[in-house]
Write a protein that holds these residues in place. Structure first.
Motif, PDB file in Angstrom:
ATOM      1  N   ILE A 150       0.648  -0.712   0.073  1.00  9.06           N
ATOM      2  CA  ILE A 150       0.266  -0.349  -0.110  1.00  9.06           C
ATOM      3  C   ILE A 150       0.726   1.341  -0.418  1.00  9.06           C
ATOM      4  CG2 ILE A 150      -1.668   1.448   1.373  1.00  9.06           C
ATOM      5  CD1 ILE A 150      -2.623  -1.308   1.822  1.00  9.06           C
ATOM      6  N   GLU A 151       1.812   1.039   1.006  1.00  8.19           N
ATOM      7  CA  GLU A 151       2.733   2.014   1.055  1.00  8.19           C
ATOM      8  C   GLU A 151       3.752   2.401  -0.149  1.00  8.19           C
ATOM      9  OE1 GLU A 151       3.843   2.267   5.082  1.00  8.19           O
ATOM     10  OE2 GLU A 151       2.511   3.212   5.622  1.00  8.19           O
ATOM     11  N   GLY A 152       3.933   1.405  -1.155  1.00 10.27           N
ATOM     12  CA  GLY A 152       4.585   1.635  -2.439  1.00 10.27           C
ATOM     13  C   GLY A 152       4.785   2.631  -3.198  1.00 10.27           C
ATOM     14  N   LYS A 153       5.499   3.247  -3.889  1.00  5.07           N
ATOM     15  CA  LYS A 153       6.019   4.325  -4.542  1.00  5.07           C
ATOM     16  C   LYS A 153       5.104   4.557  -5.760  1.00  5.07           C
ATOM     17  CE  LYS A 153       9.810   6.272  -2.483  1.00  5.07           C
ATOM     18  NZ  LYS A 153      11.595   6.728  -3.086  1.00  5.07           N
ATOM     19  N   ASN A 154       5.058   3.525  -6.566  1.00  7.32           N
ATOM     20  CA  ASN A 154       4.564   2.703  -7.506  1.00  7.32           C
ATOM     21  C   ASN A 154       2.521   2.871  -7.231  1.00  7.32           C
ATOM     22  OD1 ASN A 154       3.092   1.924 -10.230  1.00  7.32           O
ATOM     23  ND2 ASN A 154       5.470   0.783 -10.817  1.00  7.32           N
ATOM     24  N   LYS A 155       2.002   3.258  -7.771  1.00  2.60           N
ATOM     25  CA  LYS A 155       0.768   3.037  -7.226  1.00  2.60           C
ATOM     26  C   LYS A 155      -0.251   2.739  -8.851  1.00  2.60           C
ATOM     27  CE  LYS A 155      -0.019   8.471  -5.904  1.00  2.60           C
ATOM     28  NZ  LYS A 155      -0.606   9.038  -6.127  1.00  2.60           N
ATOM     29  N   GLU A 156       0.723   1.732  -9.410  1.00  2.00           N
ATOM     30  CA  GLU A 156       0.202   1.319 -10.343  1.00  2.00           C
ATOM     31  C   GLU A 156      -0.173  -0.415  -9.615  1.00  2.00           C
ATOM     32  OE1 GLU A 156       1.361   1.344 -14.137  1.00  2.00           O
ATOM     33  OE2 GLU A 156       0.608   2.949 -14.001  1.00  2.00           O
ATOM     34  N   LEU A 157       1.089  -0.493  -9.034  1.00  8.92           N
ATOM     35  CA  LEU A 157       1.375  -1.903  -8.088  1.00  8.92           C
ATOM     36  C   LEU A 157       1.057  -1.545  -7.088  1.00  8.92           C
ATOM     37  CD1 LEU A 157       5.175  -2.126  -9.058  1.00  8.92           C
ATOM     38  CD2 LEU A 157       3.551  -3.045 -10.435  1.00  8.92           C
ATOM     39  N   ARG A 158       0.391  -1.272  -6.334  1.00 10.58           N
ATOM     40  CA  ARG A 158      -0.629  -0.844  -5.356  1.00 10.58           C
ATOM     41  C   ARG A 158      -1.881  -2.635  -5.288  1.00 10.58           C
ATOM     42  NH1 ARG A 158      -1.359   5.269  -3.049  1.00 10.58           N
ATOM     43  NH2 ARG A 158       1.625   5.427  -2.567  1.00 10.58           N
ATOM     44  N   PRO A 159      -2.154  -2.676  -4.123  1.00  3.45           N
ATOM     45  CA  PRO A 159      -3.448  -3.720  -3.902  1.00  3.45           C
ATOM     46  C   PRO A 159      -4.835  -3.002  -4.701  1.00  3.45           C
ATOM     47  CG  PRO A 159      -2.272  -3.657  -1.953  1.00  3.45           C
ATOM     48  CD  PRO A 159      -1.737  -2.395  -2.727  1.00  3.45           C
ATOM     49  N   PRO A 160      -4.990  -3.883  -5.934  1.00  8.97           N
ATOM     50  CA  PRO A 160      -6.513  -2.787  -6.146  1.00  8.97           C
ATOM     51  C   PRO A 160      -7.246  -3.064  -5.153  1.00  8.97           C
ATOM     52  CG  PRO A 160      -6.305  -5.573  -6.254  1.00  8.97           C
ATOM     53  CD  PRO A 160      -5.132  -4.675  -5.901  1.00  8.97           C
ATOM     54  N   ARG A 161      -7.590  -3.597  -4.425  1.00  8.16           N
ATOM     55  CA  ARG A 161      -9.360  -3.116  -3.810  1.00  8.16           C
ATOM     56  C   ARG A 161      -8.561  -2.348  -1.712  1.00  8.16           C
ATOM     57  NH1 ARG A 161      -8.314  -8.475  -4.536  1.00  8.16           N
ATOM     58  NH2 ARG A 161     -10.313  -8.847  -6.836  1.00  8.16           N
ATOM     59  N   TYR A 162      -7.133  -1.627  -2.138  1.00 16.63           N
ATOM     60  CA  TYR A 162      -6.474  -1.754  -0.727  1.00 16.63           C
ATOM     61  C   TYR A 162      -7.271   0.059  -0.202  1.00 16.63           C
ATOM     62  CZ  TYR A 162      -4.777   3.198  -2.548  1.00 16.63           C
ATOM     63  OH  TYR A 162      -4.058   4.455  -3.158  1.00 16.63           O
TER      64      TYR A 162
END
Length: 1290
Positions: A587-599
């Motif tokens: 969730i806190e990753g810099k790349n928003k596209e790789l964040r969990p799809p339903r966070y």
């Protein structure tokens, strides 16, 4: 004529009277020169319908009466008045259509069940019957479950291996049999599921819920036990975390939970966030777009969830306020944010707050950040319901058994209240961004419902309950024995860990306390294969899979010592936490596209809010740096030095480190207050406390307990400005005025408090004022100041922190501060140079001290009135030299001038007592004369009663004055019946005989002279009179020592002309530094007067000058105050104020401005006495010279504290937003039959005037704060708008 009967006539007459009394549609409005004139002589659609019903009644009365009853509950209901209308004189009826600015189309709610569309009364009746049926069936089900328990204990009793921390309920054999039976039900193939299977499935779901209910707050132990029992039933050591639960299969293994939640496979359909069962219809149907978390291929718009998430992300990004960079001095928005939040979430460092207080703090903070507004009282109740009511998360069949969906209906109504709350701010930046993000694909009403759903589900249960858990952890290790230097105190505490890294502390708390323990997905082939691998059973498609976040966050394969609380875990372990619908590191990753799809889109916001609220409720943090463990002595107790204290301030990202931006809440003085009380709160042992309690009479004991009860509920949910309702839409001429002792006529009926003045309140007043409680002056004194502080801590926990805690001690320097900065500073005046005698209120003083005295604070007026034996009479006057040094005190009761003994050794008892007498006389005179009688019973009472008696509810001035009269009737009537009555608080606190107290009140009222606020300051103390340079001071000094007047004046004039080095600004600043009320009071007056003046210009046009009036070149928009009600208002306003008349508009503006200032600034100045009780020895109310110490008695100090905490009951702040009271052109419904009586231009002008008023107050507030940040500046907060309330409190 056969149908002409007296009975029909009586029914028709009753119907006509009832219709004209109950419904506003009878009356039609016409705009006229003098405002709105109401008439009911015009035929409208509603009048035609009613006439037809009357005709039917004439021919067939039973049918007509039935039709009328149905019409009043359906067709006419939208026009129902909140109170009966005076149908004989309806001219004061307010048209409700002109007030609201809400577009009611945004309030549309979907119909969940058919009863939602029924009229109110019929719906209530239907739900009552349904509730009886559902409750009856619920009891039957519980009876069957009791039989089921007995059955399991007899026929399925078997030994199970011991489980660590096994839940006590239910018995293991019941749990094991339920799990085994439920598993067989789940794996039953779809084709074999008949009606009998459905009945059994429902029964087993009920049994599973009964297993869960007693363990709902902490279900971890239950889930572990169920996994253990399930593995045993399969003959396996482990099932990899799979177990039957709810209406599907639970999964506890971290690997599987992460995989299912974060899978981007569109075939894994994520269901609602639940507690193990399907959710209610209310949650499903309330919003079509609730697929924010639910990618669902079966939806008509498969990517509908992407649009919903986009809307929510845009909404969050456009919040008008943010918690980031609160201390950035360059950001005015953040400064305003901080000020508002610190008011609605005050520091609570003395003890652990109750959960509801914390819940509301989270909810109000989030709502303010989202809208810039505040929640009404009903909306705060709705928020608490969203937090505590889980029934919308439970299936329909279960809700039916709970009194026929009773609790679910309450939850659904709470959604509707929040929908209305957001609809009020539809023009705000956040919702406008959400509308724009919808791109026309969703209606505005649907977007509002989506936002409401996100708020009620995402911003209610989880952050509120988690914050309460965090606060509980912070207080869990706060020992009562907090003593400096003790080894036990050096132990690291939770609050240290919190401030070390608040973010990690919150995450670790979230790991162990998952509010909604499960997130559900629907099974597919991959999940079914995983289940079969570990259980050997085939799982039907679309079976609900409940991912247990509780178990996943305690997986021993992922976390070291998973059951221990450790915020210092490694970043890797903290990154594995699954709470916000995804793994934390992803969730806190810099790349928003790789964040969990339903966070959770509000992940970052929720952490910031929890951090802020937890810091406001956290205990004080004290540094454990041994080098800083220096001690200081304060009143005989050893305290940690100020340098060793770490302020409990808000830690925010990117905050300034140079200390240039400071806020009032960052003051170290607050920490000194709390630390001192922490050190002394255990000083009072049980035996001594009982000894003190035994000295209290029955009245004091009773009122202490009653004050605790009153404050417990009031301060937990105080009124906000949004709670100020529009003036009552009915005539209110009959205010039930009552003449009371020691006061003028006070009203007893309050339109702001119609539902709160109940019989039990009157009963309490009857009991307190009865003869059961004779007046007794118990004079047992406290042994020490420490005992007094400990007593206050224990018995008066609601005692507010002082605005200025520096009123401690009795040094001569502090006495000078008291005369020029204290609550009686407006009575300080200059003396004429070289005077030989001086007229006080009660004596003529002749003494050589007058030759060196330059200022006097005369508090001798009360010496005219006798006191009970053995107390000393009140009355003293303090004298100060040119440098404002205290040089003498005149005591009225002894007719003696007391001077300090410059060379005395030890304690100068006469001088100490003289200072104590003067301070206490000042408190008595200001409280009784300026606060109680002048501010409450004369000025605020006049403004409220006259405006409500003689101005119609729709009158613009009545609406304009509404915030400044809010609850004034209730407050003043309470004061009349509990403060100034015989045997009341004033009679008991001060030493007057009651007859003398009545004479004192009559004396004050008889000598009352109306004066505007600037005239509260003596002329020779005003700012303009003191803009003088050092040469002038030098000249006056020469005059004092004997220079002749002519020579002095000649030298003064020469030096004034020769000097250009000191500007008027610098001279003013120098005087303000020593006498700040000279600037603050007139500055506040000017702001309020400009606000009133602009209002009259908007409503009546600009006032004509004499030249323009003669030329006729300028015309008002309408004639000024010529309506009969307006003329009567002005005439009645003059009577209690002692005015001969109000000849001009400017004079009227001055009068109204003064009355408004009395309710706000003056009330804050003379009524905020809590500051002077922080040091228990600083001030008293009953004075005796013959006692060994000046400490007040236990009883009297307790009564003083009761009065203080009652006066601290919060009212809406002056800086809060009441713009909802400004009439709008928008209508309340879809009907437009009544013409508007206010133009769009007037609406805009009124709003501009309102916002300019608030802007000027903000500028004034910032200027005062800037002055206080200067070195060696003594605080003066009386006219700081941030501390003011918009109307009087007790």
């Amino acid at each position: 004529m056969g149908h002409f009967h007296v009975a029909e006539l009586a029914v028709a007459f009753w119907m006509a009277k009832d219709f004209h009394t109950r419904f506003t549609c009878v009356y039609n409005g016409k705009p006229g020169d003098g405002g709105n004139v109401l008439s009911h002589n015009i035929w409208t659609e509603e009048n035609v319908v009613f006439t037809i019903i009357l005709i039917i009644t004439y021919f067939l009365s039973p049918v007509g009466l039935t039709i009328y009853f149905l019409a009043t509950r359906t067709y006419f209901q939208q026009f129902a008045a909140s109170q009966p209308i005076n149908w004989r004189n309806p001219q004061n009826l307010k048209i409700k259509k002109i007030v609201s600015a809400v577009d009611y189309r945004l309030l549309f709610k979907r119909t969940i069940r058919f009863d939602d569309s029924l009229p109110d009364n019929l719906r209530t009746f239907y739900r009552f019957i349904r509730g009886l049926i559902g409750g009856f069936l619920g009891f039957i089900v519980l009876g069957f479950y009791a039989i089921y328990i007995v059955y399991c204990l007899i026929f399925h009793r078997k030994k199970t291996s011991a489980i660590e921390n096994s839940p006590r309920w239910p018995p293991a054999s019941v749990r094991a049999h339920t799990i085994e039976s439920f598993w067989h039900s789940i794996i039953t193939p779809i084709e074999n599921r008949d009606w009998l299977w459905k009945v059994k499935s429902y029964w087993l779901q009920i049994c599973t819920f009964i297993l869960f209910a007693p363990n709902g707050e902490n279900p971890f132990a239950l889930f572990r036990a169920m996994q253990h029992d399930f593995a045993e039933s399969l003959g396996e050591e482990s099932t990899a975390g799979f177990f039957p639960f709810g209406d599907g299969v639970g999964v506890a293994n971290y690997k599987y939970v992460k995989a299912y939640l974060q899978s981007r496979d569109p075939l894994i359909m994520k269901d609602f966030q639940t507690i193990g069962w399907s959710v209610s219809s209310s949650l499903i149907k309330y919003c079509e777009s609730n697929h924010i978390f639910l990618p669902n291929p079966s939806h008509p718009m498969p990517d509908h969830h992407l649009l919903s998430r986009k809307i929510i992300h845009q909404w969050l990004a456009a919040f008008p306020h943010t918690l980031k960079n609160l201390h950035d001095s360059c950001s005015e928005r953040n400064t305003a944010t901080y000020r508002y939040l610190t008011r609605i979430v005050p520091r609570h460092p003395k003890s652990e707050a109750n959960k509801e207080m914390i819940y509301l703090a989270v909810g109000e903070t989030l709502f303010f950040l989202a809208t810039g507004g505040s929640l009404t009282s009903d909306e705060r109740d709705a928020y608490l319901d969203c937090v505590k009511n889980p029934f919308t998360f439970l299936p329909d069949w279960f809700n039916f058994l709970v009194a026929g969906h009773y609790k679910e209906n309450i939850g659904y109504e709470s959604y509707g209240k929040f929908q209305a709350a957001f609809a009020r701010h539809a023009q705000g930046p956040a919702l406008q961004a959400a509308f724009e993000a919808a791109g026309g694909k969703l209606s505005k009403s649907e977007v509002i419902r989506l936002v409401t759903m996100a708020f009620c589900l995402g911003a209610a249960p989880a952050p509120a309950k988690l914050t309460a858990d965090i606060v509980h952890r912070l207080w869990s290790d706060q020992s009562d024995e907090i003593l400096a230097g003790q080894d036990a105190y050096k132990q690291e505490k939770m609050v240290d860990l919190f401030y070390e890294n608040p973010r990690n502390f919150i995450k670790e708390s979230a790991r162990l306390y998952t509010v909604l323990p499960m997130v559900s997905v629907l099974s597919n082939a991959r999940i079914a294969n995983d289940v079969k691998t570990h259980t050997g059973a085939d799982l039907p498609a679309n079976t609900r899979i409940h991912c247990s976040l509780t178990d996943a966050n305690r997986d021993p394969n992922e976390f070291t010592s998973p059951d221990e609380f450790n915020p210092r875990r490694s970043a890797i372990e903290l990154g594995k936490i699954i709470t916000w619908n995804g793994v934390e590191s992803d969730i806190e990753g810099k790349n928003k596209e790789l964040r969990p799809p339903r966070y959770c889109p509000g992940h970052d916001l929720s952490i910031l809010v929890m951090k802020f609220v937890a810091s406001r409720f956290a205990p004080v943090m004290i540094s454990r740096n041994q080098e800083s463990q220096r001690s200081m002595q304060v009143n005989g107790i050893e305290l940690m030095s100020l340098n060793s204290l770490v302020k409990p301030k808000l830690y925010v990202e990117n905050s300034l480190s140079d200390g240039k931006s400071r806020h009032p809440d960052d003051e170290e003085s607050e920490i000194v207050i709390v630390i001192r009380e922490l050190y002394t709160r255990t000083h009072l042992d049980v035996k001594t406390e009982k000894y003190y309690l035994s000295s209290l009479d029955g009245y004091t004991r009773l009122i202490i307990e009653l004050s605790k009860l009153a404050l417990k509920g009031w301060n937990a949910k105080p009124p906000r400005a949004i709670d100020i309702a529009e003036p009552c839409n009915l005539p209110t001429q009959d205010l039930h005025l009552k003449r009371v002792d020691c006061a003028r006529y006070v009203a007893t009926w309050d339109e702001d408090d119609q539902n709160r003045w109940h019989c039990h309140t009157k009963l309490v007043n009857k009991i307190l004022n009865s003869a059961f409680w004779p007046l007794e002056d118990h004079e047992l004194q406290f042994n020490s100041i420490d005992d007094m502080i400990a007593w206050r801590w224990k018995h008066f926990p609601s005692m507010p922190s002082p605005n200025n805690p520096q009123w401690c001690g009795d040094s001569d320097d502090l006495m000078s501060r008291f005369a020029f900065f204290g609550l009686a500073c407006h009575h300080t005046r200059k003396l004429d140079p070289g005077m030989e005698s001086m007229e006080l209120h009660t004596a003529t003083l002749t003494h050589s001290i007058l030759k060196s005295a330059h200022y006097v604070n005369d508090m001798t007026a009360l010496s005219l009135f006798a006191v009970r034996a053995p107390f000393d009479r009140y009355g003293a006057a303090a004298y100060f030299d040119r440098e404002r040094r205290l040089i003498g005190i005149y005591l009225s009761h002894r007719d003696e001038l007391v001077m300090p003994m410059s060379h005395s050794c030890g304690l100068d008892n006469d001088w100490t007592y003289a200072k104590y007498m003067w301070r206490s006389s000042a408190l008595a005179e200001v409280t009784i004369r300026d606060h109680l009688l002048t501010t409450h019973f004369i000025e605020s009472n006049t403004l409220t009663n006259v405006s409500r008696q003689f101005l119609p509810a729709a009158h613009p001035l009545r609406i304009f004055l509404k915030p400044f009269t809010y609850r004034t009737v209730t407050i003043n009537y309470s004061a009349a019946t509990s403060l100034v009555n015989a045997g009341g608080l004033c009679h008991r606190i001060w030493g007057f005989e009651y007859d003398e107290f009545v004479k004192l009140c009559d004396y004050v009222i008889a000598h009352y002279r109306f004066r505007t606020m600037p005239d509260w300051i003596p002329d020779n103390m005003k700012l303009k009179k003191n803009q003088q340079n050092n040469y002038e001071k030098e000249n006056v000094n020469n005059h004092v020592i004997g220079e002749n007047n002519e020579k002095s004046e000649h030298n003064q004039n020469n030096k004034v002309h020769e000097t250009n080095g000191v500007s008027d600004k610098n001279q003013s600043e120098e005087w303000v530094k020593h006498y700040p009320i000279a600037e603050d009071l007139p500055a506040f007056w000017n702001i309020v007067r400009d606000y009133v003046r602009r209002f009259f210009e908007i409503e009546y046009g600009k006032e004509e000058s004499k030249e323009e009036e003669k030329k006729g070149t300028m015309k008002s928009e309408r004639t000024f105050m010529i309506e009969p009600c307006e003329r009567r208002f002005i005439a009645e306003l003059c009577k209690p104020l002692g005015l001969d008349g109000i000849p001009s508009r400017a004079h009227l503006i001055d009068v109204i401005t003064q009355l408004m200032c009395a309710c706000t600034g003056i009330h804050e100045h003379v009524g905020h006495v809590g500051d002077y009780l922080f040091d228990p020895s600083f001030i008293g109310t009953k004075l005796r010279r013959d006692l060994p110490s000046l400490l007040p008695s236990v009883q009297n100090y307790s009564l003083m504290l009761v009065l203080t905490v009652l006066t601290a009951m919060k009212m809406p702040g002056l800086m809060e937003d009441w713009s909802h009271l400004i009439p709008r052109v928008a209508t309340d419904n879809h009907e437009d039959k009544l013409p508007s009586i206010i133009t769009e231009e007037q609406v805009k002008s009124h709003l501009d005037n309102y916002y300019l008023f608030k802007h000027q107050l903000t500028e004034r507030m910032e200027k005062i704060d800037k002055r206080h940040r200067m070195p060696d500046t003594f605080p003066f907060q009386s006219f700081n708008p941030s501390f003011m309330e918009c109307s009087v409190s007790v």
